[in-house]
Design an enzyme around this catalytic site. Structure first.
Site, PDB file in Angstrom:
ATOM      1  N   LYS A  33       5.182  16.117   2.861  1.00 60.09           N
ATOM      2  CA  LYS A  33       4.528  15.001   2.177  1.00 60.09           C
ATOM      3  C   LYS A  33       5.020  13.681   2.768  1.00 60.09           C
ATOM      4  O   LYS A  33       4.234  12.769   3.021  1.00 60.09           O
ATOM      5  CB  LYS A  33       4.817  15.068   0.674  1.00 60.09           C
ATOM      6  CG  LYS A  33       4.125  14.000  -0.132  1.00 60.09           C
ATOM      7  CD  LYS A  33       4.415  14.170  -1.612  1.00 60.09           C
ATOM      8  CE  LYS A  33       3.777  13.057  -2.408  1.00 60.09           C
ATOM      9  NZ  LYS A  33       4.124  13.134  -3.828  1.00 60.09           N
ATOM     10  N   HIS A  38       4.136   8.820   5.701  1.00 55.74           N
ATOM     11  CA  HIS A  38       4.918   7.727   6.284  1.00 55.74           C
ATOM     12  C   HIS A  38       5.171   7.775   7.787  1.00 55.74           C
ATOM     13  O   HIS A  38       5.703   6.808   8.321  1.00 55.74           O
ATOM     14  CB  HIS A  38       6.264   7.624   5.559  1.00 55.74           C
ATOM     15  CG  HIS A  38       6.127   7.368   4.094  1.00 55.74           C
ATOM     16  ND1 HIS A  38       5.551   6.229   3.578  1.00 55.74           N
ATOM     17  CD2 HIS A  38       6.460   8.130   3.025  1.00 55.74           C
ATOM     18  CE1 HIS A  38       5.547   6.288   2.265  1.00 55.74           C
ATOM     19  NE2 HIS A  38       6.094   7.438   1.900  1.00 55.74           N
ATOM     20  N   LYS A  62      -4.012   5.404  -3.410  1.00 53.84           N
ATOM     21  CA  LYS A  62      -2.656   4.872  -3.446  1.00 53.84           C
ATOM     22  C   LYS A  62      -2.732   3.360  -3.220  1.00 53.84           C
ATOM     23  O   LYS A  62      -3.412   2.892  -2.309  1.00 53.84           O
ATOM     24  CB  LYS A  62      -1.815   5.551  -2.360  1.00 53.84           C
ATOM     25  CG  LYS A  62      -0.342   5.286  -2.476  1.00 53.84           C
ATOM     26  CD  LYS A  62       0.458   6.163  -1.535  1.00 53.84           C
ATOM     27  CE  LYS A  62       1.944   5.882  -1.715  1.00 53.84           C
ATOM     28  NZ  LYS A  62       2.741   6.625  -0.750  1.00 53.84           N
ATOM     29  N   ASP A  63      -2.024   2.586  -4.046  1.00 55.54           N
ATOM     30  CA  ASP A  63      -2.100   1.123  -3.981  1.00 55.54           C
ATOM     31  C   ASP A  63      -1.514   0.557  -2.691  1.00 55.54           C
ATOM     32  O   ASP A  63      -2.090  -0.343  -2.088  1.00 55.54           O
ATOM     33  CB  ASP A  63      -1.386   0.484  -5.179  1.00 55.54           C
ATOM     34  CG  ASP A  63      -2.105   0.750  -6.491  1.00 55.54           C
ATOM     35  OD1 ASP A  63      -3.331   0.956  -6.463  1.00 55.54           O
ATOM     36  OD2 ASP A  63      -1.437   0.765  -7.537  1.00 55.54           O
ATOM     37  N   ILE A  64      -0.342   1.045  -2.326  1.00 59.22           N
ATOM     38  CA  ILE A  64       0.320   0.563  -1.109  1.00 59.22           C
ATOM     39  C   ILE A  64       0.951   1.749  -0.390  1.00 59.22           C
ATOM     40  O   ILE A  64       1.296   2.754  -1.018  1.00 59.22           O
ATOM     41  CB  ILE A  64       1.404  -0.506  -1.412  1.00 59.22           C
ATOM     42  CG1 ILE A  64       2.468   0.043  -2.360  1.00 59.22           C
ATOM     43  CG2 ILE A  64       0.791  -1.790  -1.930  1.00 59.22           C
ATOM     44  CD1 ILE A  64       3.670  -0.865  -2.537  1.00 59.22           C
ATOM     45  N   ASN A  65       1.101   1.612   0.908  1.00 62.98           N
ATOM     46  CA  ASN A  65       1.761   2.660   1.681  1.00 62.98           C
ATOM     47  C   ASN A  65       2.289   2.047   2.968  1.00 62.98           C
ATOM     48  O   ASN A  65       1.669   1.147   3.538  1.00 62.98           O
ATOM     49  CB  ASN A  65       0.793   3.799   2.006  1.00 62.98           C
ATOM     50  CG  ASN A  65       1.530   5.030   2.476  1.00 62.98           C
ATOM     51  OD1 ASN A  65       2.280   5.635   1.712  1.00 62.98           O
ATOM     52  ND2 ASN A  65       1.341   5.395   3.730  1.00 62.98           N
ATOM     53  N   THR A  66       3.420   2.543   3.422  1.00 58.76           N
ATOM     54  CA  THR A  66       4.023   2.076   4.662  1.00 58.76           C
ATOM     55  C   THR A  66       4.129   3.228   5.639  1.00 58.76           C
ATOM     56  O   THR A  66       4.608   4.309   5.277  1.00 58.76           O
ATOM     57  CB  THR A  66       5.433   1.496   4.390  1.00 58.76           C
ATOM     58  OG1 THR A  66       5.319   0.450   3.425  1.00 58.76           O
ATOM     59  CG2 THR A  66       6.057   0.956   5.662  1.00 58.76           C
ATOM     60  N   HIS A 150      11.670  10.711   0.957  1.00 58.35           N
ATOM     61  CA  HIS A 150      11.144   9.511   0.299  1.00 58.35           C
ATOM     62  C   HIS A 150      11.466   8.288   1.149  1.00 58.35           C
ATOM     63  O   HIS A 150      12.602   8.135   1.609  1.00 58.35           O
ATOM     64  CB  HIS A 150      11.776   9.375  -1.093  1.00 58.35           C
ATOM     65  CG  HIS A 150      11.468   8.094  -1.786  1.00 58.35           C
ATOM     66  ND1 HIS A 150      10.207   7.771  -2.245  1.00 58.35           N
ATOM     67  CD2 HIS A 150      12.259   7.035  -2.093  1.00 58.35           C
ATOM     68  CE1 HIS A 150      10.250   6.569  -2.811  1.00 58.35           C
ATOM     69  NE2 HIS A 150      11.481   6.117  -2.726  1.00 58.35           N
TER      70      HIS A 150
END
Length: 155
Positions: A33, A38, A62-66, A150
């Site tokens: 995941k 990421h 998803k609101d934000i992702n890096t 994470h």
């Protein structure tokens, strides 16, 4: 009475199968995941395109992702750095990178009911990052004893 008993047993068996299937889905390999959400070790992506993959497994966009532009192996190496406290202040299994990487930050600008059609703003930068790591699970590759699970932040 016989058919109802058979139906109830069949329903129970189907329910048990569904519960086991859902449990296995819930026990998704966290390192996989992490990789999907990421790691992007190619040129800067367009967030609209790469977030389709991330959102495919979610009930909403998803609101934000890096995305980190580095390899999974390089992030695993960061897991070997000294432990530091994570952003939530309760976990101490985070590790900070000692080098900066290119990142792509995706910010949701237009949510839709169909997760694969959401629109995102794409922003690029160069930053350090912090990851939480855990011992590998039996489903993880034995190549890495500790794996990232994470992305705790960039700085």
């Amino acid at each position: 009475m016989g058919p109802k008993l058979l139906e109830s047993r069949l329903c129970l068996l189907l329910l048990l199968g569904l519960v086991l299937m859902l449990a296995s889905c819930q026990a998704q390999i966290l390192s996989q995941k992490f990789y999907t959400q990421h790691i992007y070790n190619s040129t800067y992506p367009r967030c609209d395109a790469v977030m389709r993959v991330v959102n495919r497994y979610r009930p909403r966009c998803k609101d934000i992702n890096t995305f980190l532009h580095t390899s999974f192996a390089d992030v695993v190496a960061v897991c070997g750095h000294p432990n530091i406290t994570c952003n939530n202040l309760t976990r101490k299994n985070c590790h900070a990178s000692s080098f900066q990487v290119f990142i792509t930050f995706c910010n949701l600008t237009m949510p839709t009911r169909i997760c694969t059609q959401c629109r995102y703003q794409t922003t690029g930068s160069v930053k350090y990052y912090r990851v939480a790591c855990e011992n590998r699970t039996p489903q993880d590759t034995p190549m890495y004893p500790v794996v990232p699970v994470h992305l705790d932040g960039t700085f």
